[in-house]
Design a protein around this motif. Structure first.
Motif, mmCIF file in Angstrom:
data_model
loop_
_atom_site.group_PDB
_atom_site.id
_atom_site.type_symbol
_atom_site.label_atom_id
_atom_site.label_comp_id
_atom_site.label_asym_id
_atom_site.label_seq_id
_atom_site.Cartn_x
_atom_site.Cartn_y
_atom_site.Cartn_z
ATOM 1 N N PHE A 43 36.883 44.367 37.172
ATOM 2 C CA PHE A 43 36.767 42.461 37.586
ATOM 3 C C PHE A 43 36.726 42.821 38.790
ATOM 4 O O PHE A 43 36.787 43.648 40.091
ATOM 5 C CB PHE A 43 38.008 41.698 37.530
ATOM 6 N N ARG A 44 35.806 41.898 39.907
ATOM 7 C CA ARG A 44 36.196 41.559 40.678
ATOM 8 C C ARG A 44 36.397 40.742 41.798
ATOM 9 O O ARG A 44 37.315 40.397 43.156
ATOM 10 C CB ARG A 44 34.071 41.551 41.534
ATOM 11 N N VAL A 65 41.060 35.910 44.666
ATOM 12 C CA VAL A 65 40.323 37.547 45.817
ATOM 13 C C VAL A 65 40.452 38.106 44.968
ATOM 14 O O VAL A 65 40.968 38.528 44.390
ATOM 15 C CB VAL A 65 42.590 37.367 45.725
ATOM 16 N N GLY A 66 40.247 38.911 45.976
ATOM 17 C CA GLY A 66 39.359 40.469 45.436
ATOM 18 C C GLY A 66 39.994 41.260 45.210
ATOM 19 O O GLY A 66 41.099 41.661 45.615
ATOM 20 N N ARG A 67 39.382 41.879 43.999
ATOM 21 C CA ARG A 67 40.165 43.126 43.862
ATOM 22 C C ARG A 67 40.149 44.064 45.098
ATOM 23 O O ARG A 67 41.491 44.964 44.437
ATOM 24 C CB ARG A 67 39.526 44.108 42.875
ATOM 25 N N ASN A 68 39.549 44.244 45.924
ATOM 26 C CA ASN A 68 39.461 45.172 47.305
ATOM 27 C C ASN A 68 40.971 44.639 47.990
ATOM 28 O O ASN A 68 41.309 45.803 48.226
ATOM 29 C CB ASN A 68 38.385 44.770 48.331
ATOM 30 N N VAL A 69 41.495 43.783 47.827
ATOM 31 C CA VAL A 69 42.580 43.093 48.396
ATOM 32 C C VAL A 69 43.721 43.782 47.738
ATOM 33 O O VAL A 69 44.966 43.992 47.859
ATOM 34 C CB VAL A 69 42.725 41.778 48.756
ATOM 35 N N LEU A 70 43.651 43.348 46.774
ATOM 36 C CA LEU A 70 44.875 43.257 45.635
ATOM 37 C C LEU A 70 45.233 45.115 45.656
ATOM 38 O O LEU A 70 46.819 45.332 45.742
ATOM 39 C CB LEU A 70 44.462 43.260 43.692
ATOM 40 N N MET A 71 43.733 45.641 45.586
ATOM 41 C CA MET A 71 44.187 47.127 45.529
ATOM 42 C C MET A 71 44.705 48.232 46.767
ATOM 43 O O MET A 71 45.985 48.575 46.619
ATOM 44 C CB MET A 71 42.601 47.941 45.284
ATOM 45 N N ALA A 72 44.307 47.147 47.918
ATOM 46 C CA ALA A 72 45.189 47.705 49.143
ATOM 47 C C ALA A 72 46.309 47.295 49.733
ATOM 48 O O ALA A 72 47.551 48.122 49.880
ATOM 49 C CB ALA A 72 43.792 46.805 50.634
ATOM 50 N N MET A 73 46.662 45.725 48.887
ATOM 51 C CA MET A 73 48.192 45.612 49.115
ATOM 52 C C MET A 73 49.031 46.214 48.141
ATOM 53 O O MET A 73 50.535 46.209 48.440
ATOM 54 C CB MET A 73 47.678 43.908 49.045
ATOM 55 N N VAL A 101 34.355 42.285 32.313
ATOM 56 C CA VAL A 101 34.718 40.774 32.948
ATOM 57 C C VAL A 101 34.677 40.458 33.960
ATOM 58 O O VAL A 101 35.487 41.630 35.136
ATOM 59 C CB VAL A 101 36.630 40.666 32.906
ATOM 60 N N GLU A 102 34.189 40.078 35.061
ATOM 61 C CA GLU A 102 33.516 40.636 36.325
ATOM 62 C C GLU A 102 34.699 39.230 37.041
ATOM 63 O O GLU A 102 34.849 39.353 38.427
ATOM 64 C CB GLU A 102 32.103 39.309 36.568
ATOM 65 N N ALA A 103 35.486 38.280 36.219
ATOM 66 C CA ALA A 103 36.460 37.252 37.126
ATOM 67 C C ALA A 103 37.802 37.138 35.959
ATOM 68 O O ALA A 103 36.804 36.483 35.020
ATOM 69 C CB ALA A 103 36.195 36.103 37.726
ATOM 70 N N VAL A 104 38.956 37.272 36.223
ATOM 71 C CA VAL A 104 40.105 36.918 36.237
ATOM 72 C C VAL A 104 40.809 35.793 36.381
ATOM 73 O O VAL A 104 40.693 35.301 37.653
ATOM 74 C CB VAL A 104 40.997 38.580 35.972
ATOM 75 N N VAL A 105 41.092 34.756 36.044
ATOM 76 C CA VAL A 105 41.690 33.643 35.997
ATOM 77 C C VAL A 105 43.212 32.679 36.037
ATOM 78 O O VAL A 105 43.673 34.066 34.564
ATOM 79 C CB VAL A 105 41.294 31.796 35.246
ATOM 80 N N THR A 106 44.146 33.929 36.402
ATOM 81 C CA THR A 106 45.290 34.059 36.783
ATOM 82 C C THR A 106 46.054 32.454 36.826
ATOM 83 O O THR A 106 45.983 31.406 37.523
ATOM 84 C CB THR A 106 46.080 35.002 36.970
ATOM 85 N N LEU A 107 47.064 32.015 35.565
ATOM 86 C CA LEU A 107 47.657 31.006 35.265
ATOM 87 C C LEU A 107 48.994 30.981 34.735
ATOM 88 O O LEU A 107 49.040 31.577 33.512
ATOM 89 C CB LEU A 107 46.978 30.022 34.211
ATOM 90 N N PRO A 108 49.696 30.758 36.315
ATOM 91 C CA PRO A 108 51.809 30.573 35.454
ATOM 92 C C PRO A 108 51.821 29.449 34.664
ATOM 93 O O PRO A 108 51.874 28.330 35.203
ATOM 94 C CB PRO A 108 51.786 30.989 36.549
ATOM 95 N N THR A 109 52.864 29.248 33.997
ATOM 96 C CA THR A 109 53.184 28.393 33.287
ATOM 97 C C THR A 109 55.026 28.276 32.838
ATOM 98 O O THR A 109 55.454 29.783 32.813
ATOM 99 C CB THR A 109 52.615 28.014 32.438
ATOM 100 N N ARG A 140 30.931 36.311 33.255
ATOM 101 C CA ARG A 140 32.326 36.928 32.150
ATOM 102 C C ARG A 140 33.413 36.767 32.718
ATOM 103 O O ARG A 140 33.730 37.712 33.108
ATOM 104 C CB ARG A 140 31.804 38.552 31.552
ATOM 105 N N PHE A 141 33.871 35.778 32.022
ATOM 106 C CA PHE A 141 35.275 35.894 33.228
ATOM 107 C C PHE A 141 36.659 35.291 31.425
ATOM 108 O O PHE A 141 36.551 35.054 31.003
ATOM 109 C CB PHE A 141 36.048 34.839 33.979
ATOM 110 N N ALA A 142 37.890 36.971 32.223
ATOM 111 C CA ALA A 142 39.650 36.338 31.036
ATOM 112 C C ALA A 142 39.831 35.494 31.783
ATOM 113 O O ALA A 142 40.250 35.066 33.195
ATOM 114 C CB ALA A 142 39.358 37.604 30.760
ATOM 115 N N VAL A 143 41.306 35.062 31.050
ATOM 116 C CA VAL A 143 42.188 33.744 31.624
ATOM 117 C C VAL A 143 43.661 34.707 30.779
ATOM 118 O O VAL A 143 44.208 35.515 29.919
ATOM 119 C CB VAL A 143 42.568 33.019 30.752
ATOM 120 N N ILE A 144 44.207 34.964 32.042
ATOM 121 C CA ILE A 144 45.615 35.350 31.436
ATOM 122 C C ILE A 144 47.151 33.952 32.086
ATOM 123 O O ILE A 144 47.395 33.636 33.330
ATOM 124 C CB ILE A 144 46.621 36.895 32.557
#
Length: 337
Positions: free
Chosen positions: A117-118, A192-200, A29-37, A59-63
């Motif tokens: 994912f990127r 948001v890039g994965r690099n941002v999440l890993m740094a934050m 998976v290259e991209a992940v879409v997050t969807l709060p509900t 290739r993308f996945a949804v959470i």
């Protein structure tokens, strides 16, 4: 209707995996879409349909992050799509209520379950993505060399006669053209890039903003302070449903005041540790309040809209009220929002 799986698969504190698509090749998976509900199952299905219709070879996945841990209407509505393999990804339950808690659950799940994912994208359950949305957001991040990219949330008013509200600052996008930008404010249409999440690092959004909103604005401000590049993709649009309630005077006023409160809280965090930080924020707020009648009059003359003219007055007032502990938690009672 397929039954909800048990909560036995718990991978992150406060998060349960309700279900997943079969044969999910998470490492591809290259991209992940997050969807709060939260209590909007029909709107959630419309959002998922728009994601299923994306034009992209990535290739993308949804959470899906269900944030109503009792009835779980959204999870129940979404699970059949995932379990039949029509939608790749996961449905999770974020047991701690609140906007920031839901985002944190989804973003941390993405980091844990999708190792390669990127790009992480965000869309809300009252929004519908245009068919090229995901591809345009990812391409903008790559061509602009931006770590975070925002896009427009185009308001679609339940009452067509309210279309004139689209230019009000509460609904209008902050930018009109694609390119690098100095600041972003909302996660309603975001990459948001994965690099941002890993740094934050987790927790990504400050839980003090859970029911007020503004956790996204604070996160984006902190990421910018760390040196991450911000961009805007004007072509990557999502359409956001706007119920008639949200053009009523008291809702517009409350949202405008809230924006001022968030502005003060975010700026205080940004200045934390610097000399006279609190005093400088207060003086700026008082200066904005003093200037707001003139700024409002200019907006009124330019647009002919009293509501637009009052916006800088309410924002400045909200900034000052924040100094006295005022917090308008519009998400505390979402049925009134």
């Amino acid at each position: 209707m397929l039954p909800l799986p048990s909560d036995a698969l718990v991978s992150i504190a406060g998060v349960s995996i309700a279900g997943r698509s079969p044969g999910l090749a998470a490492e591809t998976v290259e991209a992940v879409v997050t969807l709060p509900t939260f209590k909007r199952p029909q709107l959630l299905l419309e959002t998922l349909a728009s994601l299923k219709a994306q034009n992209t070879s990535r290739r993308f996945a949804v959470i899906v992050m269900e944030n109503e841990a009792d009835a779980r209407e959204g999870a129940k509505a979404a699970l059949p799509l995932f379990e039949r393999g029509e939608m790749p990804g996961l449905v999770i339950v974020a047991h701690e209520r609140g906007n920031c808690s839901a985002y944190n659950a989804g973003w941390q799940t993405a980091v844990v379950h999708f190792p390669n994912f990127r790009h992480l994208l965000v869309i809300d359950d009252d929004e519908v993505a245009e068919p090229d949305w995901l591809e345009r957001m990812c391409r903008a991040a790559e061509t602009l060399r931006a770590d975070i990219v925002g896009g427009p949330q185009v308001p679609v008013f339940a009452d067509p006669s309210h279309a004139g509200w689209a230019d009000h600052p509460v609904f209008a996008p902050p930018y009109r053209e694609t390119g690098r930008v100095p600041a972003l404010y909302s996660s309603g249409n975001l990459l948001v890039g994965r690099n941002v999440l890993m740094a934050m690092g987790p927790p990504f959004l400050d839980l003090r903003f859970n029911f007020m909103g503004g956790g996204d604005s604070d996160f984006l401000s902190r990421a910018s302070q760390k040196g991450f590049a911000l961009g805007w993709c004007a072509e990557a649009r999502v359409r956001e449903g706007v119920p008639a309630r949200r053009v009523e005077a008291d809702w517009i006023r409350a949202r405008s005041l809230r924006n001022g409160v968030i502005s003060t809280l975010v700026e205080k965090k940004k200045r934390a540790g610097t000399p006279f930080a609190g005093t400088k924020v207060l003086l700026k707020s008082l200066a904005l309040l003093a200037a707001s009648p003139l700024r409002g009059t200019i907006r009124l003359a330019r647009t002919g809209s009293l509501a637009t003219g009052l916006y800088p007055v309410y924002v400045a007032l909200g900034r000052v009220l924040a100094e006295f502990g005022y917090a308008n938690e519009q998400y505390r009672q979402p049925e009134k929002n």
